[in-house]
Design an enzyme around this catalytic site. Sequence first.
Site, PDB file in Angstrom:
ATOM      1  N   VAL A  72       7.730  97.434  56.240  1.00  0.00           N
ATOM      2  CA  VAL A  72       8.692  97.903  55.381  1.00  0.00           C
ATOM      3  C   VAL A  72      10.146  97.521  55.292  1.00  0.00           C
ATOM      4  O   VAL A  72      10.871  97.609  54.483  1.00  0.00           O
ATOM      5  CB  VAL A  72       8.781  99.558  55.393  1.00  0.00           C
ATOM      6  CG1 VAL A  72       7.400 100.256  55.031  1.00  0.00           C
ATOM      7  CG2 VAL A  72       9.238  99.848  56.952  1.00  0.00           C
ATOM      8  N   GLY A  73      10.266  96.772  56.520  1.00  0.00           N
ATOM      9  CA  GLY A  73      11.598  95.896  56.139  1.00  0.00           C
ATOM     10  C   GLY A  73      11.917  95.153  57.538  1.00  0.00           C
ATOM     11  O   GLY A  73      10.961  94.958  58.055  1.00  0.00           O
ATOM     12  N   TYR A 118      17.163  91.286  63.725  1.00  0.00           N
ATOM     13  CA  TYR A 118      16.328  91.024  64.982  1.00  0.00           C
ATOM     14  C   TYR A 118      14.992  91.628  65.436  1.00  0.00           C
ATOM     15  O   TYR A 118      14.404  91.717  66.239  1.00  0.00           O
ATOM     16  CB  TYR A 118      17.096  91.115  66.324  1.00  0.00           C
ATOM     17  CG  TYR A 118      17.517  92.531  66.769  1.00  0.00           C
ATOM     18  CD1 TYR A 118      16.698  92.974  67.957  1.00  0.00           C
ATOM     19  CD2 TYR A 118      18.099  93.455  65.899  1.00  0.00           C
ATOM     20  CE1 TYR A 118      17.196  94.507  68.287  1.00  0.00           C
ATOM     21  CE2 TYR A 118      18.285  94.911  66.335  1.00  0.00           C
ATOM     22  CZ  TYR A 118      17.943  95.238  67.501  1.00  0.00           C
ATOM     23  OH  TYR A 118      17.954  96.422  67.846  1.00  0.00           O
ATOM     24  N   ALA A 119      14.701  92.322  63.996  1.00  0.00           N
ATOM     25  CA  ALA A 119      13.363  93.217  64.125  1.00  0.00           C
ATOM     26  C   ALA A 119      12.631  93.396  62.841  1.00  0.00           C
ATOM     27  O   ALA A 119      13.291  93.075  61.776  1.00  0.00           O
ATOM     28  CB  ALA A 119      13.911  94.841  64.747  1.00  0.00           C
ATOM     29  N   VAL A 133      10.289  96.153  60.688  1.00  0.00           N
ATOM     30  CA  VAL A 133       9.910  97.526  60.692  1.00  0.00           C
ATOM     31  C   VAL A 133       8.624  97.590  60.025  1.00  0.00           C
ATOM     32  O   VAL A 133       8.537  97.229  58.921  1.00  0.00           O
ATOM     33  CB  VAL A 133      11.087  98.226  60.077  1.00  0.00           C
ATOM     34  CG1 VAL A 133      10.797  99.869  60.100  1.00  0.00           C
ATOM     35  CG2 VAL A 133      12.444  97.639  61.042  1.00  0.00           C
ATOM     36  N   ASP A 141      29.028 101.855  64.750  1.00  0.00           N
ATOM     37  CA  ASP A 141      28.576 101.136  63.464  1.00  0.00           C
ATOM     38  C   ASP A 141      28.150 102.244  62.486  1.00  0.00           C
ATOM     39  O   ASP A 141      27.316 102.081  61.890  1.00  0.00           O
ATOM     40  CB  ASP A 141      27.361 100.244  63.955  1.00  0.00           C
ATOM     41  CG  ASP A 141      27.245  99.093  62.767  1.00  0.00           C
ATOM     42  OD1 ASP A 141      28.107  98.861  61.773  1.00  0.00           O
ATOM     43  OD2 ASP A 141      26.129  98.611  62.763  1.00  0.00           O
TER      44      ASP A 141
HETATM   45  N1  LIG Z   1      12.925 105.033  60.938  1.00  0.00           N
HETATM   46  C1  LIG Z   1      12.782 104.365  59.746  1.00  0.00           C
HETATM   47  N2  LIG Z   1      11.941 104.643  58.890  1.00  0.00           N
HETATM   48  C2  LIG Z   1      11.792 104.052  57.909  1.00  0.00           C
HETATM   49  N3  LIG Z   1      12.363 102.629  57.457  1.00  0.00           N
HETATM   50  C3  LIG Z   1      12.976 102.286  58.510  1.00  0.00           C
HETATM   51  C4  LIG Z   1      13.293 103.049  59.512  1.00  0.00           C
HETATM   52  N4  LIG Z   1      14.177 102.144  60.237  1.00  0.00           N
HETATM   53  C5  LIG Z   1      14.245 101.016  59.838  1.00  0.00           C
HETATM   54  N5  LIG Z   1      13.540 101.140  58.452  1.00  0.00           N
HETATM   55  C6  LIG Z   1      13.641 100.048  57.502  1.00  0.00           C
HETATM   56  O1  LIG Z   1      13.542  98.793  58.258  1.00  0.00           O
HETATM   57  C7  LIG Z   1      14.793  97.967  57.701  1.00  0.00           C
HETATM   58  C8  LIG Z   1      15.276  97.241  58.824  1.00  0.00           C
HETATM   59  O2  LIG Z   1      15.953  98.090  59.806  1.00  0.00           O
HETATM   60  P1  LIG Z   1      16.618  97.433  61.023  1.00  0.00           P
HETATM   61  O3  LIG Z   1      17.355  99.064  61.410  1.00  0.00           O
HETATM   62  O4  LIG Z   1      15.862  96.724  61.930  1.00  0.00           O
HETATM   63  O5  LIG Z   1      17.729  96.785  60.309  1.00  0.00           O
HETATM   64  P2  LIG Z   1      19.072  97.061  59.476  1.00  0.00           P
HETATM   65  O6  LIG Z   1      19.901  98.152  59.908  1.00  0.00           O
HETATM   66  O7  LIG Z   1      18.482  97.213  58.223  1.00  0.00           O
HETATM   67  O8  LIG Z   1      19.675  95.614  59.618  1.00  0.00           O
HETATM   68  P3  LIG Z   1      20.154  94.852  60.949  1.00  0.00           P
HETATM   69  O9  LIG Z   1      19.257  94.816  62.026  1.00  0.00           O
HETATM   70  O10 LIG Z   1      20.665  93.558  60.552  1.00  0.00           O
HETATM   71  O11 LIG Z   1      21.392  95.981  61.327  1.00  0.00           O
HETATM   72  C9  LIG Z   1      15.819  99.120  57.196  1.00  0.00           C
HETATM   73  O12 LIG Z   1      16.379  98.358  56.293  1.00  0.00           O
HETATM   74  C10 LIG Z   1      14.700  99.979  56.581  1.00  0.00           C
HETATM   75  O13 LIG Z   1      14.275  99.639  55.305  1.00  0.00           O
END
Ligand SMILES: Nc1ncnc2c1ncn2[C@@H]1O[C@H](COP(=O)(O)OP(=O)(O)OP(=O)(O)O)[C@@H](O)[C@H]1O
Lengths: 370, 350
Positions: free
Chosen positions: A21-22, A26-27, A29, A137
């Site tokens: 979904v995303g 560095y990850a 999701v 943040d």
């Molecule tokens: N708990 C969650 N439930 C549903 N979707 C999520 C959740 N956490 C993250 N995502 C999805 O995954 C994407 C990536 O999340 P992640 O926290 O890894 O990165 P980010 O905050 O978007 O970017 P960065 O790592 O650059 O800060 C998010 O933008 C969101 O769409």
Amino acid sequence: MDAVEKANEARQKNWIKDRKVGEGAYAVVYQGREATTGRKVAVKKIRVGQFKDGLDMSAIREVKYLRELKHQNVIELLDVFSSKTNLNLVLEFLDSDLEMIIKDRSLVFLPADIKSWMAMTFRGLEFCHRNWILHRDLKPNNLLIASDGQLKIADFGLARDFADPGYKMTCQVITRWYRPPELLYGGRYYGTAVDIWSVGCIFAELMLRIPYLPGESDMDQIKTIFRALGTPTEEDWPGHTKLPDYVPVGQFPRTPLRDLFTAASADTLNLLNKCLIYEPRKRISALDALHHPYFFALPYPTHPSKLPKCSTVLNRPLDEVDANVEMNATGPGVKATSKGLKRKLASPTELKARSIARRLDFSKAPPSSP
Amino acid sequence: MDSDSATPAETVRKEPLFEASTQFRNWRFSPEGLARIRERLNDVAVAAIRNTFEVDQPGSSSNVAFLDANEEVLLVKLYLTMISQLCAMFRFPEEVEATAVSYLKRFYLKNTVMDWHPKNVMLTALFLATKTTNNPISLEAYTSHIPKTASSDVLDLEFLVAQSLNFEFVVWHAHRALWGIWLDLQSLPDAPANLSPSIYDTALNHVRASRLTDAELIYSPSQIALAAFSMATPELALQWAQSKFSGNESNGLTLDTIFPVLELVKTMILRDGHAPKVDAVREVDRRLKLCKNPEKVAGSKAFVAKQVEEERKAEEKRNKKVSEAQKEQSDPFGETIQSTSLVDYGDDDD
Ligand SMILES: Nc1ncnc2c1ncn2[C@@H]1O[C@H](COP(=O)(O)OP(=O)(O)OP(=O)(O)O)[C@@H](O)[C@H]1O
Ligand SMILES: [Mg+2]
């Protein structure tokens, strides 16, 4: 033998990844579910093999703090397991975030809605601060929204504890538009007030529906702040000219908040003002904010289940995804992590919602000074 | 109470923070409970290794003198003292040292030294502690100062250590609690004038000695700190405790309940809070060479057999994944565009 590895394997089997979904810096999701209960979860898979120093600091911070924090307004970490070279965080699944909601022009916010989001943000933050944790943040994109409307503080990759007062910390934290002046001036001794400033910016953004202080560079950020709130005097903020990176950026008069936030109540502006006080020690604490008259005055906060949610009406072509990524790439950066703000879209539903949001991006942002 | 409709401030409850911590919930034991965990761990390990020996060569385990639980603890203790030495060499903050010590102890509540030798685990636990306490150092800088240590020696065990800790990285330390007591004392209305820093230093040394004991697995950081402080200065410790606990029964703590516990902590520190005798440990280590798990000794028959088995499992999994992916692609009702971009065929490493 190897009970530990067996236990890890059992955990791994308990969480099924369904679809991506995303993707963050560095990850990756995934949306997934618990094998035994079917409960919907998010699995954040962090690749560790790529780091020459092993588990990286963002992942460690995120796990370290979320393992300890359990609160209705902080994202819940349900489990952690490893798989070969990956670390997997199992998080509660959250449908959207405050950034998407702010940018969804089909939604109308009532003052009671904003009050509800602010209350939940301050509750979650008060809990972090009470546990001696700075988030560092806070921004709308890191305030996730559950399907029942509850707001959850997420993304603890830059968090740290501050049990040692007078401990030197890095000033390269907090995404620029939400970064307080003491950090922009290179302050290395700071505290909970940095998060409060960010919340103030988010508060303003909820009312304006565009970022309140969108500086184009770190230097411009200081100017943007002063243009909006006036250049601080020595009396407003004792000692600020002695901060490591202090530079004078010119004299700007203070414009009353009332001029920009024309519809806001006096209580609202009073609390906003207290979040944006230059002198960090005078800035309101999360606990005091929760006791502020704003939260006791009419209208009462909207029940979370009744808050505006992202609409899912339009169907957008896929190429919007790239456009979105593009626009985000010019967003505010955090030097400390040099992470992009790339966010890939996933399900058609989310895609629609987010596309609407991204189309109205910062290119149209009016100047923050009147 | 419906917290959603309550005013925001009403939801702020002041529950004691330590009691919500993973340390309080998952890493505190009774002395008997601790002994039982170690006995069981040791029994299971001995049985499994004996079995491995026998599979390799029937009868080969009969005259092996396996380590018992106490001998395992003794060996780990030696490596607790080595953590201190390394930390002194690197000039790491006390937080790093105390955290690494806790990690090593916790690791051996889940693992046996016959599988994983503490000389390796110690290096990984310490490296991990530098990161979790926000004092990171590059792996290269770390290993280059430790003789005969490669990066992989540290990293190969990182996941295992993190898993064994249940990914619970936060440790509450007695030395911090001691600092709190010290600051408190200075702000008492009738603060004693003779607060010489040497009192604090003496107490701190007792706290450091406690790190070589099981105290932190049984008692709270503040109990250990107060016991150490009371060893340095019983009168001041009493004064502090009185100011803290009398007239404050709400938290269930009274002087009557606290002092007997302090005695137990003191006894433990005096009895166990010193480095083990080198001769005794050397003997344990010598026997460990003969009874360690051959599955963990690279090159041995059992090691190779285990690797082959793991490789077979991985292969099976890869095949399954590929066939699932193919099935999905040919699904006439599938979302063709999305399935190619969103299913991650690329990383089949999970
Ligand atoms: N708990 C969650 N439930 C549903 N979707 C999520 C959740 N956490 C993250 N995502 C999805 O995954 C994407 C990536 O999340 P992640 O926290 O890894 O990165 P980010 O905050 O978007 O970017 P960065 O790592 O650059 O800060 C998010 O933008 C969101 O769409
Ligand atoms: Mg984020």
